[in-house]
Design an enzyme around this catalytic site. Sequence first.
Site, mmCIF file in Angstrom:
data_model
loop_
_atom_site.group_PDB
_atom_site.id
_atom_site.type_symbol
_atom_site.label_atom_id
_atom_site.label_comp_id
_atom_site.label_asym_id
_atom_site.label_seq_id
_atom_site.Cartn_x
_atom_site.Cartn_y
_atom_site.Cartn_z
ATOM 1 N N ASP A 150 -2.735 -7.505 0.345
ATOM 2 C CA ASP A 150 -2.227 -8.887 0.204
ATOM 3 C C ASP A 150 -1.705 -9.501 1.501
ATOM 4 O O ASP A 150 -1.693 -10.727 1.637
ATOM 5 C CB ASP A 150 -1.049 -9.045 -0.803
ATOM 6 C CG ASP A 150 -1.400 -8.605 -2.193
ATOM 7 O OD1 ASP A 150 -2.605 -8.629 -2.517
ATOM 8 O OD2 ASP A 150 -0.490 -8.248 -2.951
ATOM 9 N N GLU A 210 -2.275 0.662 -14.621
ATOM 10 C CA GLU A 210 -0.949 0.192 -14.215
ATOM 11 C C GLU A 210 -0.969 -1.334 -14.210
ATOM 12 O O GLU A 210 -1.945 -1.965 -13.782
ATOM 13 C CB GLU A 210 -0.570 0.724 -12.824
ATOM 14 C CG GLU A 210 -0.214 2.206 -12.848
ATOM 15 C CD GLU A 210 0.327 2.718 -11.514
ATOM 16 O OE1 GLU A 210 0.414 1.921 -10.563
ATOM 17 O OE2 GLU A 210 0.664 3.919 -11.433
ATOM 18 N N ASP A 216 -0.408 -5.241 -13.342
ATOM 19 C CA ASP A 216 -0.341 -6.029 -12.107
ATOM 20 C C ASP A 216 1.004 -6.723 -11.979
ATOM 21 O O ASP A 216 1.485 -6.971 -10.869
ATOM 22 C CB ASP A 216 -1.434 -7.110 -12.108
ATOM 23 C CG ASP A 216 -2.823 -6.502 -12.002
ATOM 24 O OD1 ASP A 216 -3.024 -5.643 -11.133
ATOM 25 O OD2 ASP A 216 -3.697 -6.884 -12.799
#
EC number: 3.2.1.-
Length: 449
Positions: A248, A407, A409
């Site tokens: 990111d 998992e 977000d």
Amino acid sequence: MKFSALISTLFAAGAMASRCHPSYPCCNGCNVEYTDTEGNWGVENFDWCFIDESRCNPGYCKFEALGYSCCKGCEVVYSDEDGNWGVENQQWCGIRDNCTPNVPATSARTTTRTTTTTRTTTVNSLPTSDNFFENELYSNYKFQGEVDQSIQRLSGSLQEKAKKVKYVPTAAWLAWSGATNEVARYLNEAGSKTVVFVLYMIPTRDCNAGGSNGGADNLSTYQGYVNSIYNTINQYPNSRIVMIIEPDTIGNLVTANNANCRNVHDMHKQALSYAISKFGTQKNVRVYLDAAHGGWLNSSADRTAEVIAEILRNAGNGKIRGISTNVSNYQPVYSEYQYHQNLNRALESRGVRGMKFIVDTSRNGRNPSSATWCNLKGAGLGARPQANPDPNMPLLDAYVWIKTPGESDSASSADPVCRNSDSLQGAPAAGSWFHDYFVMLLENANPPF
Ligand SMILES: *[C@@H]1O[C@H](CO)[C@@H](O)[C@H](O)[C@H]1NC(C)=O
Ligand SMILES: *[C@@H]1O[C@H](CO)[C@@H](O)[C@H](O)[C@H]1NC(C)=O
Ligand SMILES: *[C@@H]1O[C@H](CO)[C@@H](O)[C@H](O)[C@H]1NC(C)=O
């Protein structure tokens, strides 16, 4: 300096920079007239010249001055202002100018013949692959434990499938301050298998969204986190490690314009350069800097390349093997590879050459039309981790399961995006196990389990 004074009194000739010396030309011949701390000098046309060691001395290796040895072979993995680099025995080595494997240097003197012969034999042995994904990958104990929770709640064929998914290798995310203490366990368990780590602790992480915000308190805390992981890795010189750096962050550096992100752009660049300056010098670590995904950055490939080049320039001797993309996303490989090619071109035009790419295929088995990043409905487990998956995509080092599939977000409550109808509802906090989502990914797996 004494010798310069000597030269000027003796010859009083104009200085001339060359690739051999900052102020003197290269000698055409190899006769040494004088030696000082700078090296060997000759005399030609009644003036001093500097001996061209790369031509006159078959054993000469300019990379030794930088702390590296010279390669036996000639395969270029990476280039920078110091020259061309290769990897042998899992270590960086410099490639001699005019590299010619197997061929003795032209001016081989009797004393160097034996060396030349040895070189010929070793060059023929298969070079160790620099693509650590060609090695067996480590199956993550945490993921196994998470899938076990779901296995207990499932039955029948879904349960059988989940038992297989449990052992698919996934990356280990170092995403909280205590994660530095988990590194040794991963390395101990992995032995000679490749461990894929994800560094995900940059200060003001995820500055443009709410889902995964957090990270280290400030740059110096972050450097401490990096140092701690670096020091642990130093104790495991025989481990093979892939380090994916900060998903990111590049995406936000290139496109995020809110004040929250703008204020930290410089600090984020420093943090990325710092991480590369450490892990990028460890001989048993291959670094991939994350560059978001094509849906986000394909149209900004030039700007992205500029930011990456700047980060690499400020990373000291640290080198990266390549770029990771589509981490935690759902993009199809084909379109992502267009982004790889596009970004690679932009990087090459800025002198960053030889980059390889890895792509996260943990959840891209289906290709739902939505572009959401949050617990996308209809997604499925994607292609299994694999090195060099497609000869038509030579830039691609591997498919990797980077995001831990199953998992969350982000919690449905943490970000408005996650409350839209294309996100599966009832999600726990980012990184927590989301059983319903795992089941959906398993049912939609493509290829199926
Ligand atoms: C960084 O954060 C730590 C707490 O994690 C604090 O002790 C330290 O003073 C901070 N440093 C700076 C320069 O703000
Ligand atoms: C990357 O993620 C996007 C979703 O944002 C997905 O459409 C695409 O297929 C993915 N690409 C790859 C190569 O996985
Ligand atoms: C990415 O950008 C390149 C160059 O502009 C373009 O040719 C390519 O079609 C784009 N790919 C995608 C998937 O948008």
